[in-house]
Design a protein around this motif. Structure first.
Motif, PDB file in Angstrom:
ATOM      1  N   LEU A  83       0.805  -1.213   0.000  1.00  0.00           N
ATOM      2  CA  LEU A  83       0.000   0.000   0.000  1.00  0.00           C
ATOM      3  C   LEU A  83       0.839   1.264   0.000  1.00  0.00           C
ATOM      4  CD1 LEU A  83      -2.852  -0.986   2.472  1.00  0.00           C
ATOM      5  CD2 LEU A  83      -2.999  -0.727  -0.003  1.00  0.00           C
ATOM      6  N   GLY A  84       2.153   1.141   0.057  1.00  0.00           N
ATOM      7  CA  GLY A  84       3.016   2.306  -0.034  1.00  0.00           C
ATOM      8  C   GLY A  84       3.486   2.854   1.292  1.00  0.00           C
ATOM      9  N   PHE A  85       3.541   2.047   2.321  1.00  0.00           N
ATOM     10  CA  PHE A  85       4.040   2.506   3.608  1.00  0.00           C
ATOM     11  C   PHE A  85       5.557   2.550   3.543  1.00  0.00           C
ATOM     12  CE2 PHE A  85      -0.146   0.865   4.498  1.00  0.00           C
ATOM     13  CZ  PHE A  85      -0.675   1.861   5.304  1.00  0.00           C
ATOM     14  N   SER A  86       6.080   3.676   3.047  1.00  0.00           N
ATOM     15  CA  SER A  86       7.506   3.770   2.723  1.00  0.00           C
ATOM     16  C   SER A  86       8.406   3.673   3.940  1.00  0.00           C
ATOM     17  CB  SER A  86       7.783   5.073   1.981  1.00  0.00           C
ATOM     18  OG  SER A  86       7.436   6.177   2.792  1.00  0.00           O
ATOM     19  N   ILE A  87       7.874   3.948   5.133  1.00  0.00           N
ATOM     20  CA  ILE A  87       8.710   3.849   6.329  1.00  0.00           C
ATOM     21  C   ILE A  87       9.197   2.417   6.511  1.00  0.00           C
ATOM     22  CG2 ILE A  87       8.660   3.989   8.857  1.00  0.00           C
ATOM     23  CD1 ILE A  87       6.682   6.311   8.533  1.00  0.00           C
ATOM     24  N   PHE A  88       8.383   1.451   6.116  1.00  0.00           N
ATOM     25  CA  PHE A  88       8.708   0.052   6.356  1.00  0.00           C
ATOM     26  C   PHE A  88       9.360  -0.618   5.151  1.00  0.00           C
ATOM     27  CE2 PHE A  88       6.660   0.239  10.286  1.00  0.00           C
ATOM     28  CZ  PHE A  88       5.469   0.933  10.139  1.00  0.00           C
ATOM     29  N   GLN A  89       9.346   0.045   3.998  1.00  0.00           N
ATOM     30  CA  GLN A  89       9.867  -0.583   2.792  1.00  0.00           C
ATOM     31  C   GLN A  89      11.349  -0.303   2.612  1.00  0.00           C
ATOM     32  OE1 GLN A  89       7.385   1.027  -0.279  1.00  0.00           O
ATOM     33  NE2 GLN A  89       5.960  -0.663  -0.140  1.00  0.00           N
ATOM     34  N   ASP A  90      12.040  -1.261   2.051  1.00  0.00           N
ATOM     35  CA  ASP A  90      13.418  -1.058   1.640  1.00  0.00           C
ATOM     36  C   ASP A  90      13.600  -1.833   0.349  1.00  0.00           C
ATOM     37  OD1 ASP A  90      16.085  -0.662   1.262  1.00  0.00           O
ATOM     38  OD2 ASP A  90      16.724  -1.851   2.986  1.00  0.00           O
ATOM     39  N   ASN A  91      13.498  -1.140  -0.744  1.00  0.00           N
ATOM     40  CA  ASN A  91      13.604  -1.784  -2.044  1.00  0.00           C
ATOM     41  C   ASN A  91      15.047  -1.914  -2.505  1.00  0.00           C
ATOM     42  OD1 ASN A  91      10.793  -2.135  -2.394  1.00  0.00           O
ATOM     43  ND2 ASN A  91      10.613   0.036  -2.887  1.00  0.00           N
ATOM     44  N   GLU A 122      12.044  17.092  13.731  1.00  0.00           N
ATOM     45  CA  GLU A 122      12.850  17.029  14.958  1.00  0.00           C
ATOM     46  C   GLU A 122      14.141  16.250  14.700  1.00  0.00           C
ATOM     47  OE1 GLU A 122      11.737  18.191  18.058  1.00  0.00           O
ATOM     48  OE2 GLU A 122       9.917  18.998  17.169  1.00  0.00           O
ATOM     49  N   VAL A 123      15.144  16.534  15.496  1.00  0.00           N
ATOM     50  CA  VAL A 123      16.433  15.852  15.356  1.00  0.00           C
ATOM     51  C   VAL A 123      16.259  14.339  15.519  1.00  0.00           C
ATOM     52  CG1 VAL A 123      18.736  15.574  16.339  1.00  0.00           C
ATOM     53  CG2 VAL A 123      17.735  17.849  16.149  1.00  0.00           C
ATOM     54  N   HIS A 124      15.440  13.932  16.469  1.00  0.00           N
ATOM     55  CA  HIS A 124      15.256  12.505  16.741  1.00  0.00           C
ATOM     56  C   HIS A 124      14.198  11.857  15.845  1.00  0.00           C
ATOM     57  CE1 HIS A 124      12.344  14.639  19.217  1.00  0.00           C
ATOM     58  NE2 HIS A 124      11.616  13.540  19.228  1.00  0.00           N
ATOM     59  N   VAL A 125      13.447  12.669  15.072  1.00  0.00           N
ATOM     60  CA  VAL A 125      12.432  12.134  14.149  1.00  0.00           C
ATOM     61  C   VAL A 125      12.533  12.919  12.834  1.00  0.00           C
ATOM     62  CG1 VAL A 125      10.004  11.538  13.845  1.00  0.00           C
ATOM     63  CG2 VAL A 125      10.939  11.722  16.149  1.00  0.00           C
ATOM     64  N   GLY A 148      15.918  18.410 -17.021  1.00  0.00           N
ATOM     65  CA  GLY A 148      15.224  19.627 -16.638  1.00  0.00           C
ATOM     66  C   GLY A 148      13.879  19.418 -15.971  1.00  0.00           C
ATOM     67  N   LYS A 149      13.389  18.204 -15.938  1.00  0.00           N
ATOM     68  CA  LYS A 149      12.108  17.890 -15.294  1.00  0.00           C
ATOM     69  C   LYS A 149      12.389  17.390 -13.881  1.00  0.00           C
ATOM     70  CE  LYS A 149       7.679  16.694 -15.161  1.00  0.00           C
ATOM     71  NZ  LYS A 149       6.703  17.670 -14.779  1.00  0.00           N
ATOM     72  N   VAL A 150      11.689  17.963 -12.892  1.00  0.00           N
ATOM     73  CA  VAL A 150      11.901  17.605 -11.491  1.00  0.00           C
ATOM     74  C   VAL A 150      10.734  16.760 -11.000  1.00  0.00           C
ATOM     75  CG1 VAL A 150      12.204  18.492  -9.153  1.00  0.00           C
ATOM     76  CG2 VAL A 150      13.243  19.697 -11.085  1.00  0.00           C
ATOM     77  N   PHE A 151      11.066  15.653 -10.370  1.00  0.00           N
ATOM     78  CA  PHE A 151      10.077  14.736  -9.793  1.00  0.00           C
ATOM     79  C   PHE A 151      10.270  14.711  -8.280  1.00  0.00           C
ATOM     80  CE2 PHE A 151      11.159  13.352 -14.027  1.00  0.00           C
ATOM     81  CZ  PHE A 151       9.928  13.135 -14.625  1.00  0.00           C
ATOM     82  N   LYS A 152       9.183  14.942  -7.538  1.00  0.00           N
ATOM     83  CA  LYS A 152       9.252  14.990  -6.080  1.00  0.00           C
ATOM     84  C   LYS A 152       8.680  13.708  -5.491  1.00  0.00           C
ATOM     85  CE  LYS A 152       7.784  17.716  -2.097  1.00  0.00           C
ATOM     86  NZ  LYS A 152       6.998  18.879  -1.654  1.00  0.00           N
ATOM     87  N   GLY A 153       9.450  13.107  -4.589  1.00  0.00           N
ATOM     88  CA  GLY A 153       9.018  11.884  -3.921  1.00  0.00           C
ATOM     89  C   GLY A 153       8.247  12.175  -2.647  1.00  0.00           C
ATOM     90  N   HIS A 154       7.672  11.143  -2.068  1.00  0.00           N
ATOM     91  CA  HIS A 154       6.940  11.239  -0.809  1.00  0.00           C
ATOM     92  C   HIS A 154       7.922  11.327   0.363  1.00  0.00           C
ATOM     93  CE1 HIS A 154       3.253  10.385  -2.910  1.00  0.00           C
ATOM     94  NE2 HIS A 154       3.794   9.293  -3.433  1.00  0.00           N
ATOM     95  N   GLU A 155       7.441  11.838   1.477  1.00  0.00           N
ATOM     96  CA  GLU A 155       8.251  11.925   2.690  1.00  0.00           C
ATOM     97  C   GLU A 155       8.695  10.536   3.134  1.00  0.00           C
ATOM     98  OE1 GLU A 155       5.907  13.831   5.686  1.00  0.00           O
ATOM     99  OE2 GLU A 155       6.205  15.817   4.813  1.00  0.00           O
ATOM    100  N   ALA A 156       9.856  10.493   3.781  1.00  0.00           N
ATOM    101  CA  ALA A 156      10.393   9.230   4.292  1.00  0.00           C
ATOM    102  C   ALA A 156      11.183   9.496   5.566  1.00  0.00           C
ATOM    103  CB  ALA A 156      11.278   8.571   3.241  1.00  0.00           C
ATOM    104  N   ARG A 157      11.506   8.432   6.253  1.00  0.00           N
ATOM    105  CA  ARG A 157      12.264   8.544   7.508  1.00  0.00           C
ATOM    106  C   ARG A 157      13.770   8.500   7.293  1.00  0.00           C
ATOM    107  NH1 ARG A 157       8.982   8.624  12.271  1.00  0.00           N
ATOM    108  NH2 ARG A 157      10.988   8.263  13.196  1.00  0.00           N
TER     109      ARG A 157
END
Length: 109
Positions: A20-28, A57-60, A71-80
């Motif tokens: 489902l895209g829970f990027s915090i838990f994924q490591d491709n 935050e420093v710890h998070v 020249g085209k910029v692609f923005k990814g989702h937030e990650a930890r």
């Protein structure tokens, strides 16, 4: 057996959860960065250039990456992590470029 059925159900649930895209838990492990680099080389584009910003935050920490291609910029989702943020940007770029290539192919016919 009931145990095998339970284990099978848990595996299906976890598999769906990760897809489902829970990027915090994924490591491709670099999958999309590698795919993107192969694609741009095949198309004769310049290599992808990544830029990552850190906030929170420093710890998070929260990382957000962009990747620039021709020249085209692609923005990814937030990650930890920075690594995952770059992967997220690469995934957006790769899927967008693949879809665009698919549609451009069919526009010629």
């Amino acid at each position: 057996s009931l145990f095998a059925l339970s284990v099978g159900c848990v595996c299906v649930i976890l598999s769906n959860f990760f897809n489902l895209g829970f990027s915090i838990f994924q490591d491709n492990s670099g999958l999309y960065k590698n795919l993107l680099q192969e694609l741009v080389q095949k198309e004769g584009f310049s290599l992808p250039v990544y830029d990552t910003n850190r906030s929170g935050e420093v710890h998070v920490p929260i990382f957000v990456s962009t990747v620039e291609i021709e020249g085209k910029v692609f923005k990814g989702h937030e990650a930890r992590t920075k690594k995952q943020a770059e992967m997220n940007a690469a995934k957006i770029a790769y899927t967008t470029l693949k879809e665009r290539k698919f549609f451009l192919f069919f526009q010629h016919y």
